[in-house]
Write a protein that holds these residues in place. Structure first.
Motif, PDB file in Angstrom:
ATOM      1  N   ASN A  55      39.795  23.052  40.302  1.00 14.04           N
ATOM      2  CA  ASN A  55      40.227  23.076  38.907  1.00 14.04           C
ATOM      3  C   ASN A  55      41.706  23.420  38.794  1.00 14.04           C
ATOM      4  O   ASN A  55      42.438  22.824  37.999  1.00 14.04           O
ATOM      5  CB  ASN A  55      39.379  24.082  38.123  1.00 14.04           C
ATOM      6  N   LEU A  56      42.153  24.396  39.590  1.00 18.98           N
ATOM      7  CA  LEU A  56      43.572  24.747  39.573  1.00 18.98           C
ATOM      8  C   LEU A  56      44.439  23.549  39.950  1.00 18.98           C
ATOM      9  O   LEU A  56      45.454  23.272  39.311  1.00 18.98           O
ATOM     10  CB  LEU A  56      43.833  25.909  40.539  1.00 18.98           C
ATOM     11  N   LEU A  57      44.025  22.833  40.984  1.00 16.56           N
ATOM     12  CA  LEU A  57      44.777  21.648  41.383  1.00 16.56           C
ATOM     13  C   LEU A  57      44.758  20.592  40.286  1.00 16.56           C
ATOM     14  O   LEU A  57      45.753  19.896  40.066  1.00 16.56           O
ATOM     15  CB  LEU A  57      44.207  21.076  42.684  1.00 16.56           C
ATOM     16  N   SER A  58      43.624  20.478  39.599  1.00 16.33           N
ATOM     17  CA  SER A  58      43.495  19.442  38.577  1.00 16.33           C
ATOM     18  C   SER A  58      44.454  19.663  37.421  1.00 16.33           C
ATOM     19  O   SER A  58      44.918  18.703  36.808  1.00 16.33           O
ATOM     20  CB  SER A  58      42.048  19.381  38.049  1.00 16.33           C
ATOM     21  N   TRP A  59      44.746  20.948  37.088  1.00 18.13           N
ATOM     22  CA  TRP A  59      45.647  21.137  35.949  1.00 18.13           C
ATOM     23  C   TRP A  59      47.054  21.560  36.326  1.00 18.13           C
ATOM     24  O   TRP A  59      47.999  21.276  35.594  1.00 18.13           O
ATOM     25  CB  TRP A  59      45.050  22.074  34.905  1.00 18.13           C
TER      26      TRP A  59
ATOM     27  N   LEU B  93      49.683  34.475  34.376  1.00 22.52           N
ATOM     28  CA  LEU B  93      48.688  33.558  34.937  1.00 22.52           C
ATOM     29  C   LEU B  93      48.293  33.955  36.356  1.00 22.52           C
ATOM     30  O   LEU B  93      47.119  33.947  36.721  1.00 22.52           O
ATOM     31  CB  LEU B  93      49.227  32.127  34.928  1.00 22.52           C
ATOM     32  N   LEU B  94      49.274  34.322  37.167  1.00 22.33           N
ATOM     33  CA  LEU B  94      49.005  34.688  38.549  1.00 22.33           C
ATOM     34  C   LEU B  94      48.094  35.914  38.622  1.00 22.33           C
ATOM     35  O   LEU B  94      47.101  35.926  39.367  1.00 22.33           O
ATOM     36  CB  LEU B  94      50.316  34.958  39.280  1.00 22.33           C
ATOM     37  N   LEU B  95      48.397  36.946  37.839  1.00 22.82           N
ATOM     38  CA  LEU B  95      47.599  38.166  37.868  1.00 22.82           C
ATOM     39  C   LEU B  95      46.203  37.933  37.295  1.00 22.82           C
ATOM     40  O   LEU B  95      45.226  38.535  37.761  1.00 22.82           O
ATOM     41  CB  LEU B  95      48.315  39.286  37.108  1.00 22.82           C
ATOM     42  N   ASP B  96      46.103  37.046  36.310  1.00 22.13           N
ATOM     43  CA  ASP B  96      44.786  36.683  35.795  1.00 22.13           C
ATOM     44  C   ASP B  96      43.891  36.146  36.904  1.00 22.13           C
ATOM     45  O   ASP B  96      42.727  36.534  37.031  1.00 22.13           O
ATOM     46  CB  ASP B  96      44.911  35.607  34.714  1.00 22.13           C
ATOM     47  N   PHE B  97      44.451  35.254  37.710  1.00 18.54           N
ATOM     48  CA  PHE B  97      43.628  34.616  38.731  1.00 18.54           C
ATOM     49  C   PHE B  97      43.290  35.572  39.870  1.00 18.54           C
ATOM     50  O   PHE B  97      42.263  35.417  40.524  1.00 18.54           O
ATOM     51  CB  PHE B  97      44.302  33.336  39.246  1.00 18.54           C
ATOM     52  N   ILE B  98      44.126  36.552  40.102  1.00 17.91           N
ATOM     53  CA  ILE B  98      43.762  37.586  41.076  1.00 17.91           C
ATOM     54  C   ILE B  98      42.492  38.297  40.613  1.00 17.91           C
ATOM     55  O   ILE B  98      41.557  38.513  41.395  1.00 17.91           O
ATOM     56  CB  ILE B  98      44.917  38.589  41.272  1.00 17.91           C
ATOM     57  N   VAL B  99      42.441  38.630  39.330  1.00 17.73           N
ATOM     58  CA  VAL B  99      41.249  39.299  38.792  1.00 17.73           C
ATOM     59  C   VAL B  99      40.051  38.350  38.805  1.00 17.73           C
ATOM     60  O   VAL B  99      38.937  38.751  39.158  1.00 17.73           O
ATOM     61  CB  VAL B  99      41.518  39.821  37.366  1.00 17.73           C
ATOM     62  N   TYR B 100      40.280  37.088  38.433  1.00 13.21           N
ATOM     63  CA  TYR B 100      39.184  36.112  38.440  1.00 13.21           C
ATOM     64  C   TYR B 100      38.565  35.966  39.827  1.00 13.21           C
ATOM     65  O   TYR B 100      37.370  35.685  39.946  1.00 13.21           O
ATOM     66  CB  TYR B 100      39.683  34.743  37.966  1.00 13.21           C
ATOM     67  N   LEU B 101      39.367  36.124  40.863  1.00 10.95           N
ATOM     68  CA  LEU B 101      38.854  36.044  42.230  1.00 10.95           C
ATOM     69  C   LEU B 101      38.239  37.361  42.675  1.00 10.95           C
ATOM     70  O   LEU B 101      37.207  37.387  43.362  1.00 10.95           O
ATOM     71  CB  LEU B 101      39.983  35.657  43.189  1.00 10.95           C
ATOM     72  N   ALA B 102      38.854  38.468  42.289  1.00  8.83           N
ATOM     73  CA  ALA B 102      38.414  39.775  42.768  1.00  8.83           C
ATOM     74  C   ALA B 102      37.037  40.157  42.242  1.00  8.83           C
ATOM     75  O   ALA B 102      36.220  40.729  42.983  1.00  8.83           O
ATOM     76  CB  ALA B 102      39.441  40.847  42.398  1.00  8.83           C
ATOM     77  N   VAL B 103      36.760  39.863  40.985  1.00  9.32           N
ATOM     78  CA  VAL B 103      35.486  40.287  40.399  1.00  9.32           C
ATOM     79  C   VAL B 103      34.291  39.632  41.103  1.00  9.32           C
ATOM     80  O   VAL B 103      33.355  40.337  41.504  1.00  9.32           O
ATOM     81  CB  VAL B 103      35.471  40.031  38.871  1.00  9.32           C
ATOM     82  N   PRO B 104      34.254  38.308  41.293  1.00 16.37           N
ATOM     83  CA  PRO B 104      33.134  37.741  42.049  1.00 16.37           C
ATOM     84  C   PRO B 104      33.023  38.304  43.468  1.00 16.37           C
ATOM     85  O   PRO B 104      31.910  38.515  43.971  1.00 16.37           O
ATOM     86  CB  PRO B 104      33.458  36.231  42.074  1.00 16.37           C
TER      87      PRO B 104
END
Length: 200
Positions: free
Chosen positions: A123-127, A86-97
């Motif tokens: 959204n991260l805080l919400s879940w 999950l952590l590495l996924d979100f790094i990519v989700y941030l890096a691409v934009p």
């Protein structure tokens, strides 16, 4: 929104890969390789090499889908592995934009990217907060799609893949795509807030 159905199909298609070709590869290694490929996709976006960036994005998603399947197939699951994934996924989700912003740092793009990243935080805080409370109450659902509890929402993995693909396919419309995704992610956060109000 469609993750449960698509996840089952993905696992079915990729099962032979996990079973026969990645038997000796640790899932955490696959997660690390997926991160590297995702960061390459972000760099290619920054370099405005969008076709190759799209290819790297798809490869990142394939590898990301494979690590968990390998873990389940060969009994290598762990809480740390789920956390790392999950952590590495979100790094990519941030890096691409951010790669697209670096390629076109105009004011509209900057503001729309800021809105997108802010929606991610909310959204991260919400879940994640909700997940902690559900774990506290031991209200786990089965089967899980991820290592932590996450009520369904409008924007999930499949929709994220679709939006990010459009980023690469339509970079001239990146301001509008960022803005639309930010809005839908905020709707998703709102859905989880409503879910929490009804169930907690």
């Amino acid at each position: 929104m469609r993750d449960a159905v698509l996840r089952a199909q993905k696992d079915k298609w990729m099962a032979p890969l996990a079973q026969y070709y990645f038997r000796q590869v640790h899932p955490n290694v696959l997660s690390g390789i997926a991160l590297t490929v995702g960061l390459v996709a972000a760099w290619l976006a920054m370099e405005e090499r969008y076709a190759l960036g799209l290819l790297m994005w798809f490869l990142n998603r394939i590898l990301d889908g494979l690590d968990g399947l390998v873990a389940r197939t060969h009994a290598k699951q762990s809480d740390f592995g789920g956390y790392l994934d999950l952590l590495l996924d979100f790094i990519v989700y941030l890096a691409v934009p951010l790669g697209f912003v670096a390629a076109n740092p105009s004011l509209p793009v900057l503001w729309s990217a800021l809105a997108l990243l802010a929606s991610y935080v909310l959204n991260l805080l919400s879940w994640t907060t909700l997940s902690a409370l559900l774990e506290k109450r031991e209200r786990r659902k089965s089967p899980r799609l991820t290592s932590v509890e996450m009520p369904a929402g409008l924007i999930e993995g499949a929709e994220t893949i679709l939006f990010y693909s459009f980023f690469f396919l339509m970079p001239q419309a990146i301001t509008y795509l960022f803005g639309l995704m930010a809005l839908l992610v905020l709707v998703t956060a709102g859905q989880r807030i409503v879910w929490a109000y009804r169930h907690l």
